[in-house]
Design a protein around this motif. Structure first.
Motif, PDB file in Angstrom:
ATOM      1  N   LEU A 140      46.425  34.538  68.304  1.00 20.13           N
ATOM      2  CA  LEU A 140      45.394  33.635  68.811  1.00 20.13           C
ATOM      3  C   LEU A 140      44.653  32.949  67.676  1.00 20.13           C
ATOM      4  N   LEU A 141      44.372  33.670  66.589  1.00 20.35           N
ATOM      5  CA  LEU A 141      43.738  33.035  65.430  1.00 20.35           C
ATOM      6  C   LEU A 141      44.541  31.835  64.958  1.00 20.35           C
ATOM      7  N   ARG A 142      45.841  32.029  64.814  1.00 24.64           N
ATOM      8  CA  ARG A 142      46.670  30.939  64.304  1.00 24.64           C
ATOM      9  C   ARG A 142      46.709  29.767  65.281  1.00 24.64           C
ATOM     10  N   ARG A 143      46.703  30.049  66.571  1.00 27.30           N
ATOM     11  CA  ARG A 143      46.661  28.961  67.551  1.00 27.30           C
ATOM     12  C   ARG A 143      45.346  28.188  67.446  1.00 27.30           C
ATOM     13  N   LEU A 144      44.249  28.912  67.297  1.00 27.67           N
ATOM     14  CA  LEU A 144      42.942  28.259  67.192  1.00 27.67           C
ATOM     15  C   LEU A 144      42.860  27.385  65.944  1.00 27.67           C
ATOM     16  N   TRP A 145      43.594  27.757  64.903  1.00 25.36           N
ATOM     17  CA  TRP A 145      43.584  26.989  63.660  1.00 25.36           C
ATOM     18  C   TRP A 145      44.530  25.800  63.669  1.00 25.36           C
ATOM     19  N   THR A 146      45.475  25.763  64.607  1.00 21.60           N
ATOM     20  CA  THR A 146      46.530  24.743  64.517  1.00 21.60           C
ATOM     21  C   THR A 146      46.679  23.861  65.751  1.00 21.60           C
ATOM     22  N   GLU A 147      46.378  24.381  66.928  1.00 20.84           N
ATOM     23  CA  GLU A 147      46.642  23.617  68.145  1.00 20.84           C
ATOM     24  C   GLU A 147      45.466  22.723  68.515  1.00 20.84           C
ATOM     25  N   GLU A 148      45.788  21.546  69.060  1.00 18.87           N
ATOM     26  CA  GLU A 148      44.744  20.598  69.438  1.00 18.87           C
ATOM     27  C   GLU A 148      43.876  21.154  70.559  1.00 18.87           C
ATOM     28  N   VAL A 149      44.520  21.760  71.546  1.00 23.65           N
ATOM     29  CA  VAL A 149      43.802  22.399  72.658  1.00 23.65           C
ATOM     30  C   VAL A 149      44.392  23.782  72.855  1.00 23.65           C
ATOM     31  N   VAL A 150      43.542  24.777  72.925  1.00 24.52           N
ATOM     32  CA  VAL A 150      43.979  26.158  73.154  1.00 24.52           C
ATOM     33  C   VAL A 150      43.544  26.589  74.546  1.00 24.52           C
ATOM     34  N   ASP A 151      44.505  27.092  75.310  1.00 26.07           N
ATOM     35  CA  ASP A 151      44.238  27.646  76.648  1.00 26.07           C
ATOM     36  C   ASP A 151      44.943  28.997  76.682  1.00 26.07           C
ATOM     37  N   PRO A 160      39.169  29.722  77.376  1.00 25.72           N
ATOM     38  CA  PRO A 160      39.401  28.609  78.290  1.00 25.72           C
ATOM     39  C   PRO A 160      39.891  27.382  77.528  1.00 25.72           C
ATOM     40  N   ALA A 161      40.558  26.484  78.226  1.00 26.13           N
ATOM     41  CA  ALA A 161      41.084  25.284  77.572  1.00 26.13           C
ATOM     42  C   ALA A 161      39.988  24.624  76.743  1.00 26.13           C
ATOM     43  N   SER A 162      40.214  24.582  75.428  1.00 27.67           N
ATOM     44  CA  SER A 162      39.153  24.156  74.515  1.00 27.67           C
ATOM     45  C   SER A 162      39.730  23.506  73.273  1.00 27.67           C
ATOM     46  N   ARG A 163      38.974  22.579  72.701  1.00 23.64           N
ATOM     47  CA  ARG A 163      39.237  22.104  71.349  1.00 23.64           C
ATOM     48  C   ARG A 163      38.506  23.033  70.380  1.00 23.64           C
ATOM     49  N   THR A 164      39.111  23.286  69.256  1.00 22.34           N
ATOM     50  CA  THR A 164      38.490  24.174  68.262  1.00 22.34           C
ATOM     51  C   THR A 164      38.504  23.483  66.904  1.00 22.34           C
ATOM     52  N   ASP A 165      37.712  22.453  66.802  1.00 25.43           N
ATOM     53  CA  ASP A 165      37.630  21.678  65.568  1.00 25.43           C
ATOM     54  C   ASP A 165      36.308  21.968  64.853  1.00 25.43           C
ATOM     55  N   PRO A 166      36.256  21.750  63.540  1.00 24.26           N
ATOM     56  CA  PRO A 166      37.319  21.233  62.684  1.00 24.26           C
ATOM     57  C   PRO A 166      38.342  22.314  62.317  1.00 24.26           C
ATOM     58  N   LYS A 167      39.519  21.864  61.956  1.00 25.41           N
ATOM     59  CA  LYS A 167      40.572  22.770  61.541  1.00 25.41           C
ATOM     60  C   LYS A 167      40.382  23.175  60.076  1.00 25.41           C
ATOM     61  N   PRO A 168      40.998  24.276  59.642  1.00 22.60           N
ATOM     62  CA  PRO A 168      40.940  24.658  58.227  1.00 22.60           C
ATOM     63  C   PRO A 168      41.607  23.607  57.348  1.00 22.60           C
ATOM     64  N   ALA A 169      41.278  23.639  56.068  1.00 20.51           N
ATOM     65  CA  ALA A 169      41.906  22.727  55.124  1.00 20.51           C
ATOM     66  C   ALA A 169      43.361  23.100  54.872  1.00 20.51           C
ATOM     67  N   GLN A 170      43.676  24.394  54.876  1.00 18.72           N
ATOM     68  CA  GLN A 170      45.050  24.835  54.638  1.00 18.72           C
ATOM     69  C   GLN A 170      45.891  24.634  55.889  1.00 18.72           C
ATOM     70  N   ALA A 171      47.041  24.032  55.731  1.00 20.92           N
ATOM     71  CA  ALA A 171      47.934  23.833  56.860  1.00 20.92           C
ATOM     72  C   ALA A 171      48.308  25.183  57.458  1.00 20.92           C
ATOM     73  N   GLY A 172      48.101  25.319  58.748  1.00 20.16           N
ATOM     74  CA  GLY A 172      48.378  26.582  59.412  1.00 20.16           C
ATOM     75  C   GLY A 172      47.236  27.568  59.354  1.00 20.16           C
ATOM     76  N   GLY A 173      46.201  27.244  58.583  1.00 22.37           N
ATOM     77  CA  GLY A 173      45.061  28.137  58.450  1.00 22.37           C
ATOM     78  C   GLY A 173      45.180  29.037  57.237  1.00 22.37           C
ATOM     79  N   PRO A 174      44.130  29.782  56.925  1.00 19.99           N
ATOM     80  CA  PRO A 174      44.167  30.694  55.785  1.00 19.99           C
ATOM     81  C   PRO A 174      45.284  31.722  55.915  1.00 19.99           C
ATOM     82  N   PRO A 175      45.928  32.092  54.819  1.00 20.44           N
ATOM     83  CA  PRO A 175      46.899  33.189  54.873  1.00 20.44           C
ATOM     84  C   PRO A 175      46.243  34.448  55.429  1.00 20.44           C
ATOM     85  N   ILE A 176      46.963  35.147  56.292  1.00 15.99           N
ATOM     86  CA  ILE A 176      46.473  36.391  56.886  1.00 15.99           C
ATOM     87  C   ILE A 176      47.139  37.559  56.175  1.00 15.99           C
TER      88      ILE A 176
END
Length: 305
Positions: A140-151, A160-176
């Motif tokens: 779910l973390l990775r989806r929140l960092w990459t997808e335009e809308v998360v449901d 719930p169906a939501s935008r979660t902006d702004p996105k991280p600077a790193q593509a795909g989000g911070p390394p986990i």
């Protein structure tokens, strides 16, 4: 023998965890070419101090990293580790995305599942089943960092169906990077994460066994184990007395120990003085602690001081 990238833990525990020392360690480590700066999380400690001095007084890790992010420009910013059950996934995703964006894409997200019943009680979280929840949490973390809308409607978490902006600077989000010493935790790191982080209590003489479990789990999941980061929290005790404990003794002996960790598969190590009993306690002399830290920073500098 592989090369171990070196980082340095920020002063976050005990009397030396001051504003001036945070800035000094962060900026000096960056000047000396250290790859990364690290914090840790501890919400509370028992009145009998049974967890040890290093956990008695600890700065919040995200706040500390945010502060030094504004005073540095290149060095990476890591936490080892944030306990996932203490945060709703959407809250932690927002905090880490913000830090990553404001720092220019320098965050490494070390995550764990926690172990303290007292801390779970204090945040109203359930200690049972925390390992099973981790798989869904990471996805779910990775989806929140990459997808335009998360449901998301999962067995443990709902967004719930939501935008979660702004996105991280790193593509795909911070390394986990996942912590944990149990075999299930090691396998989870291999299956799902970008790497693994050892704990302060890890047996460094046998840490290669944990590395092998992580790598085997990655390979079984169809992932390239060579792409995973194997990060060691290096509890360094620089002393005249050599001792038998790894990372204890003279500079030369500790450097040899780091070489031995590379042979066991460790790819990164961060020097952590917070667990030095002469430093990471509220009773220690903060000036003496910082003077020792200056010596250690210089002694293990990746570039010439």
């Amino acid at each position: 023998m592989g090369v171990v990238e070196l980082g340095f833990a920020l002063p976050v525990s005990g009397s030396w965890a001051t504003v001036d020392n945070l800035v000094r360690v962060a900026t000096r480590a960056e000047e000396l070419g250290y790859r990364s700066l690290w914090t840790m999380q501890r919400l509370l400690s028992p009145p009998d101090d049974s967890w040890g001095d290093a956990y008695r007084s600890v700065l919040d890790p995200i706040a500390a990293l945010s502060y030094v992010a504004a005073r540095t420009s290149r060095v990476r910013l890591g936490v080892a580790v944030l306990n996932m059950p203490f945060f709703a996934p959407s809250l932690l995703a927002k905090q880490l995305a913000t830090l990553d964006l404001l720092s220019g894409g320098r965050v490494d997200a070390g995550l764990g599942i926690g172990w303290s019943a007292e801390e779970f009680a204090a945040v109203g979280a359930d200690l049972a089943g925390r390992g099973k929840r981790a798989d869904e949490y990471i996805s779910l973390l990775r989806r929140l960092w990459t997808e335009e809308v998360v449901d998301h409607e999962g067995p443990h978490y709902r967004v719930p169906a939501s935008r979660t902006d702004p996105k991280p600077a790193q593509a795909g989000g911070p390394p986990i990077l996942l912590g944990g010493a149990a075999e299930a935790a090691l396998r989870r790191a291999g299956r799902l994460a970008d790497g693994w982080i050892s704990s302060s209590r890890a047996d460094l003489a046998t840490i290669g066994e944990s590395v092998r479990v992580v790598r085997a789990a990655a390979e079984a999941a169809g992932r390239d184990p060579d792409r995973l980061r194997m990060v060691c929290r290096g509890v360094v005790l620089m002393r005249p007395d050599q001792g038998e404990r790894p990372l204890t003794g003279s500079v030369e002996k500790i450097k040899d120990d780091i070489g031995g960790l590379a042979e066991q598969g460790i790819t990164e190590l961060f020097v952590d003085l917070n667990f030095d009993p002469a430093i990471g306690t509220p009773e220690a002399d903060p000036a003496a602690s910082m003077a020792h830290a200056e010596s250690v920073l210089t002694a293990f500098a990746p570039i010439d001081a």
